[in-house]
Design an enzyme around this catalytic site. Structure first.
Site, PDB file in Angstrom:
ATOM      1  N   VAL A  16     106.407  26.950  38.868  1.00 18.62           N
ATOM      2  CA  VAL A  16     106.420  26.610  40.156  1.00 18.62           C
ATOM      3  C   VAL A  16     106.685  26.838  41.652  1.00 18.62           C
ATOM      4  O   VAL A  16     106.239  26.618  42.133  1.00 18.62           O
ATOM      5  CB  VAL A  16     105.806  25.655  39.583  1.00 18.62           C
ATOM      6  CG1 VAL A  16     105.793  24.845  40.732  1.00 18.62           C
ATOM      7  CG2 VAL A  16     105.045  25.286  39.046  1.00 18.62           C
ATOM      8  N   LYS A  98     105.816  15.759  34.319  1.00 15.53           N
ATOM      9  CA  LYS A  98     105.334  14.766  33.925  1.00 15.53           C
ATOM     10  C   LYS A  98     106.242  14.602  32.791  1.00 15.53           C
ATOM     11  O   LYS A  98     106.014  13.114  31.902  1.00 15.53           O
ATOM     12  CB  LYS A  98     104.426  15.359  33.264  1.00 15.53           C
ATOM     13  CG  LYS A  98     104.020  16.320  31.864  1.00 15.53           C
ATOM     14  CD  LYS A  98     103.617  17.612  32.871  1.00 15.53           C
ATOM     15  CE  LYS A  98     104.023  18.598  32.147  1.00 15.53           C
ATOM     16  NZ  LYS A  98     103.524  19.497  33.107  1.00 15.53           N
ATOM     17  N   ILE A 129      94.729  19.148  41.341  1.00 15.12           N
ATOM     18  CA  ILE A 129      93.669  17.846  41.310  1.00 15.12           C
ATOM     19  C   ILE A 129      94.717  16.793  41.956  1.00 15.12           C
ATOM     20  O   ILE A 129      95.842  16.235  41.398  1.00 15.12           O
ATOM     21  CB  ILE A 129      93.030  17.211  39.955  1.00 15.12           C
ATOM     22  CG1 ILE A 129      92.277  18.294  39.567  1.00 15.12           C
ATOM     23  CG2 ILE A 129      91.994  16.470  40.815  1.00 15.12           C
ATOM     24  CD1 ILE A 129      91.624  18.084  38.100  1.00 15.12           C
ATOM     25  N   GLY A 180     100.817  32.718  30.782  1.00 13.76           N
ATOM     26  CA  GLY A 180     101.450  31.951  31.706  1.00 13.76           C
ATOM     27  C   GLY A 180     100.714  30.541  32.296  1.00 13.76           C
ATOM     28  O   GLY A 180     101.852  29.784  32.721  1.00 13.76           O
ATOM     29  N   GLU A 183     103.570  25.554  28.013  1.00 17.91           N
ATOM     30  CA  GLU A 183     104.991  25.745  28.376  1.00 17.91           C
ATOM     31  C   GLU A 183     105.702  26.323  27.301  1.00 17.91           C
ATOM     32  O   GLU A 183     105.195  26.757  26.122  1.00 17.91           O
ATOM     33  CB  GLU A 183     105.643  24.662  28.454  1.00 17.91           C
ATOM     34  CG  GLU A 183     104.085  23.434  29.339  1.00 17.91           C
ATOM     35  CD  GLU A 183     104.140  23.228  30.525  1.00 17.91           C
ATOM     36  OE1 GLU A 183     105.906  23.322  30.861  1.00 17.91           O
ATOM     37  OE2 GLU A 183     104.380  22.518  31.308  1.00 17.91           O
ATOM     38  N   ASP A 194     101.838  16.626  26.514  1.00 17.40           N
ATOM     39  CA  ASP A 194     101.225  16.907  27.668  1.00 17.40           C
ATOM     40  C   ASP A 194     100.149  16.297  28.359  1.00 17.40           C
ATOM     41  O   ASP A 194     100.628  15.367  29.239  1.00 17.40           O
ATOM     42  CB  ASP A 194     101.313  18.675  27.818  1.00 17.40           C
ATOM     43  CG  ASP A 194     100.890  18.801  29.446  1.00 17.40           C
ATOM     44  OD1 ASP A 194     102.045  19.011  30.320  1.00 17.40           O
ATOM     45  OD2 ASP A 194      99.707  18.488  29.881  1.00 17.40           O
ATOM     46  N   LYS A 198     101.424  13.147  30.710  1.00 16.08           N
ATOM     47  CA  LYS A 198      99.827  13.151  32.597  1.00 16.08           C
ATOM     48  C   LYS A 198      99.356  11.355  32.126  1.00 16.08           C
ATOM     49  O   LYS A 198      98.626  10.871  33.207  1.00 16.08           O
ATOM     50  CB  LYS A 198      99.061  14.513  32.251  1.00 16.08           C
ATOM     51  CG  LYS A 198     100.104  15.469  32.374  1.00 16.08           C
ATOM     52  CD  LYS A 198      99.306  16.815  32.198  1.00 16.08           C
ATOM     53  CE  LYS A 198      99.906  17.964  32.913  1.00 16.08           C
ATOM     54  NZ  LYS A 198      99.058  19.292  32.268  1.00 16.08           N
ATOM     55  N   GLY A 296      99.297  27.235  36.800  1.00 14.21           N
ATOM     56  CA  GLY A 296      99.980  28.184  37.524  1.00 14.21           C
ATOM     57  C   GLY A 296     101.021  27.812  38.732  1.00 14.21           C
ATOM     58  O   GLY A 296     100.303  26.797  39.219  1.00 14.21           O
TER      59      GLY A 296
HETATM   60  N1  LIG Z   1     103.736  26.301  35.237  1.00 12.02           N
HETATM   61  C1  LIG Z   1     102.856  25.058  34.988  1.00 12.02           C
HETATM   62  O1  LIG Z   1     101.593  25.687  35.383  1.00 12.02           O
HETATM   63  C2  LIG Z   1     102.880  23.656  35.689  1.00 12.02           C
HETATM   64  C3  LIG Z   1     102.047  23.070  35.863  1.00 12.02           C
HETATM   65  C4  LIG Z   1     102.648  21.344  36.226  1.00 12.02           C
HETATM   66  C5  LIG Z   1     103.570  21.496  36.377  1.00 12.02           C
HETATM   67  N2  LIG Z   1     104.178  22.433  35.697  1.00 12.02           N
HETATM   68  C6  LIG Z   1     106.229  21.720  35.623  1.00 12.02           C
HETATM   69  O2  LIG Z   1     106.622  22.045  36.629  1.00 12.02           O
HETATM   70  C7  LIG Z   1     108.391  22.159  35.885  1.00 12.02           C
HETATM   71  C8  LIG Z   1     108.403  23.734  36.338  1.00 12.02           C
HETATM   72  O3  LIG Z   1     108.115  25.262  35.988  1.00 12.02           O
HETATM   73  P1  LIG Z   1     107.537  26.315  35.269  1.00 12.02           P
HETATM   74  O4  LIG Z   1     106.320  26.544  34.768  1.00 12.02           O
HETATM   75  O5  LIG Z   1     107.983  26.748  37.154  1.00 12.02           O
HETATM   76  O6  LIG Z   1     108.779  26.631  34.935  1.00 12.02           O
HETATM   77  P2  LIG Z   1     109.154  28.194  34.476  1.00 12.02           P
HETATM   78  O7  LIG Z   1     108.902  28.674  34.994  1.00 12.02           O
HETATM   79  O8  LIG Z   1     110.346  27.777  32.634  1.00 12.02           O
HETATM   80  O9  LIG Z   1     111.278  27.910  35.536  1.00 12.02           O
HETATM   81  C9  LIG Z   1     111.360  26.316  35.158  1.00 12.02           C
HETATM   82  C10 LIG Z   1     112.872  27.120  37.047  1.00 12.02           C
HETATM   83  O10 LIG Z   1     113.478  26.106  36.288  1.00 12.02           O
HETATM   84  C11 LIG Z   1     114.756  26.612  36.244  1.00 12.02           C
HETATM   85  N3  LIG Z   1     116.507  26.191  35.295  1.00 12.02           N
HETATM   86  C12 LIG Z   1     115.998  25.197  34.141  1.00 12.02           C
HETATM   87  N4  LIG Z   1     116.992  24.708  33.746  1.00 12.02           N
HETATM   88  C13 LIG Z   1     117.467  24.349  34.887  1.00 12.02           C
HETATM   89  C14 LIG Z   1     119.104  23.465  35.638  1.00 12.02           C
HETATM   90  N5  LIG Z   1     119.710  23.137  33.954  1.00 12.02           N
HETATM   91  N6  LIG Z   1     119.173  23.859  37.011  1.00 12.02           N
HETATM   92  C15 LIG Z   1     118.903  24.573  37.353  1.00 12.02           C
HETATM   93  N7  LIG Z   1     117.724  25.031  37.899  1.00 12.02           N
HETATM   94  C16 LIG Z   1     116.690  25.124  35.154  1.00 12.02           C
HETATM   95  C17 LIG Z   1     115.586  27.689  35.447  1.00 12.02           C
HETATM   96  O11 LIG Z   1     116.290  28.963  35.525  1.00 12.02           O
HETATM   97  P3  LIG Z   1     116.090  30.581  35.765  1.00 12.02           P
HETATM   98  O12 LIG Z   1     115.235  31.139  36.808  1.00 12.02           O
HETATM   99  O13 LIG Z   1     117.212  30.895  36.106  1.00 12.02           O
HETATM  100  O14 LIG Z   1     115.652  30.471  34.242  1.00 12.02           O
HETATM  101  C18 LIG Z   1     113.855  28.352  36.147  1.00 12.02           C
HETATM  102  O15 LIG Z   1     114.068  28.987  37.548  1.00 12.02           O
HETATM  103  C19 LIG Z   1     108.128  21.854  35.006  1.00 12.02           C
HETATM  104  O16 LIG Z   1     108.251  20.786  34.441  1.00 12.02           O
HETATM  105  C20 LIG Z   1     106.885  22.199  34.863  1.00 12.02           C
HETATM  106  O17 LIG Z   1     106.315  21.360  33.517  1.00 12.02           O
HETATM  107  C21 LIG Z   1     104.239  23.357  35.582  1.00 12.02           C
END
Ligand SMILES: NC(=O)c1ccc[n+]([C@@H]2O[C@H](COP(=O)([O-])OP(=O)(O)OC[C@H]3O[C@@H](n4cnc5c(N)ncnc54)[C@H](OP(=O)(O)O)[C@@H]3O)[C@@H](O)[C@H]2O)c1
Length: 401
Positions: A16, A98, A129, A180, A183, A194, A198, A296
């Site tokens: 994200v 969330k 959405i 991807g 989670e 999840d 939400k 995504g």
């Molecule tokens: N993916 C989706 O489609 C989606 C959709 C809606 C909501 N979300 C929400 O968005 C958030 C991020 O999801 P994501 O899919 O982007 O996760 P992700 O791809 O696993 O990336 C997580 C990021 O957080 C960093 N991180 C983890 N712990 C940390 C800490 N203590 N301090 C600083 N940075 C830290 C990681 O650092 P490193 O890069 O160094 O590992 C990485 O850059 C989550 O809450 C998720 O539930 C995701």
């Protein structure tokens, strides 16, 4: 309305975080700079110069020039510390987390008031959405009967592959991971957590109740088998994981997350793969249907950008339904018609079916369709996690909404 120039401190540069970066770079007219990005792993290769990054959260939290913290990390406990510290320091926050919002909902709402800051989290429910701001602004005076939908892209992706291609659950989960969508911890998705988080966030805005997630019954798709898909197909249904919240009387609501049979005439039938869909039913607006990508980087990044933009003109959630206080009770005393696939008669007895309309006992599996009370499902929720059964809400009219 004047827009404040935003100086952003970004936490997280994963799916994200990078998606948001792309979306921001493509929004040329929008005035916002990312001052610093805080991440966790110093050994990871990044796609932009290392000078943009820090590994110390205080480089952002203690920087007085940063007026907006955007929190996009995958660790809910660390996120809570970051977000609450930022709020105490008078910084506005946008988050997509969330788990964090749902687990600390009431406290986070109170903190916004106390520290005169804004916390926006549109991306946390339904990703692209715009359901939360719609509930706040469009349905603020609407008599909302119910809201249900598909809020988890991963399970919808898995269920779509199982239905369309006849592949097994494990294979479909692996493909969702490779794409991807899943989670980091897929049990959050497939066990229904999840979708429940939400649903709790949505409930806060739809009805003004900040429910503890533990109060709400959830059941996922982890134990779905080819028999269940086969049964659904024979009847012309698809199975979708559908969170539901709705009124049971003027001041009371119920909610739950359960797989549900969906017939071809329903809006959710064609919401496939990683797409999400939300249906609202209201007294005056009647039935409305929202659909869009539920996961995504770019889709979620677009909702985050919308919150960042709203922040630039001072937007805050007012929690209008909470202020109105028309809904004050939550009940689990609610009769549902369900399909239960099982092997062992003792397992079936646990459900205390009130009425049974269909029963089948074959060599490989058995199923029963009948009325259960949500209260009973909640009572046996721990046991359900280890049982070789699968439950689907039939959604039959006249029994439940
Ligand atoms: N993916 C989706 O489609 C989606 C959709 C809606 C909501 N979300 C929400 O968005 C958030 C991020 O999801 P994501 O899919 O982007 O996760 P992700 O791809 O696993 O990336 C997580 C990021 O957080 C960093 N991180 C983890 N712990 C940390 C800490 N203590 N301090 C600083 N940075 C830290 C990681 O650092 P490193 O890069 O160094 O590992 C990485 O850059 C989550 O809450 C998720 O539930 C995701």
């Amino acid at each position: 309305m004047t827009r404040e120039k935003l100086k952003i401190g970004l936490f997280g540069y994963g799916c994200v975080g990078q998606g948001l970066h792309d979306v921001l770079n493509s929004s040329k007219g929008f005035r916002a700079d990312i001052v610093k990005i805080c991440v966790k792993d110093p050994s990871k290769k990044r796609r932009i110069p290392m000078a943009n990054f820090t590994f110390d959260k205080n480089d952002i939290l203690n920087d007085p020039s940063i007026n907006l913290v955007v929190e996009l990390i995958d660790d809910a406990d660390a996120a809570y510390k970051i977000v609450t510290t930022a709020m105490k320091k008078g910084k506005n926050v946008v988050t997509a987390n969330k788990v964090m919002v749902a687990k600390h909902f009431k406290k986070l709402v109170e903190m916004q008031d106390k520290y005169k800051v804004s916390l926006l989290y549109e991306a946390s429910a339904g990703a692209s959405i715009p359901i939360i701001r719609n509930l706040e602004e469009y349905y603020d005076n609407e008599l909302l009967y119910s809201l249900r939908g598909i809020l988890n892209g991963t399970t919808n992706y898995i269920l779509t592959l199982m239905h369309n291609q006849g592949i097994d659950y494990e294979v479909a989960l692996e493909e969702a991971r490779e794409k991807g969508f899943a989670e980091s911890n897929p049990s959050l998705d497939v066990e229904g957590w999840d979708a429940k988080y939400k649903l709790c966030i949505i409930t806060g805005h739809a009805y003004g109740l900040f429910l503890e997630p533990d109060e709400v019954f959830h059941y996922g798709i982890k134990t779905i088998s080819k028999f269940d898909i086969q049964y659904a197909k024979e009847k012309g249904f698809k199975i979708k994981l559908v969170p539901y919240v709705g009124k049971t009387n003027e001041n009371t609501i119920t909610s739950f997350v359960l797989p549900r049979f969906i017939s071809p005439d329903k809006y959710l039938y064609n919401v496939d793969y990683e797409y999400n869909g939300v249906i609202t039913e209201a007294a005056f607006a009647d039935k409305q249907f929202f659909s869009g990508k539920g996961a995504g980087g770019h889709a979620t990044g677009s909702a985050v950008l919308s919150d960042i933009s709203a922040n630039s003109y001072g937007y805050k959630y007012e929690y209008k339904k909470y202020q109105q206080g028309t809904v004050s009770n939550y009940t689990r005393d609610y009769r549902l018609e369900v399909y239960l696939r099982y092997n062992n008669e003792k397992d079936r007895e646990l459900f205390k079916f009130e009425e049974v309309s269909e029963y089948f006992s074959g060599r490989s599996y058995k199923y029963v369709i009948g009325i259960v009370n949500l209260k009973r499902l909640y009572e046996i929720k721990e046991k359900l996690r280890t049982m070789d059964v699968f439950i689907v809400n039939t959604g039959r009219k006249g029994v439940n909404s």
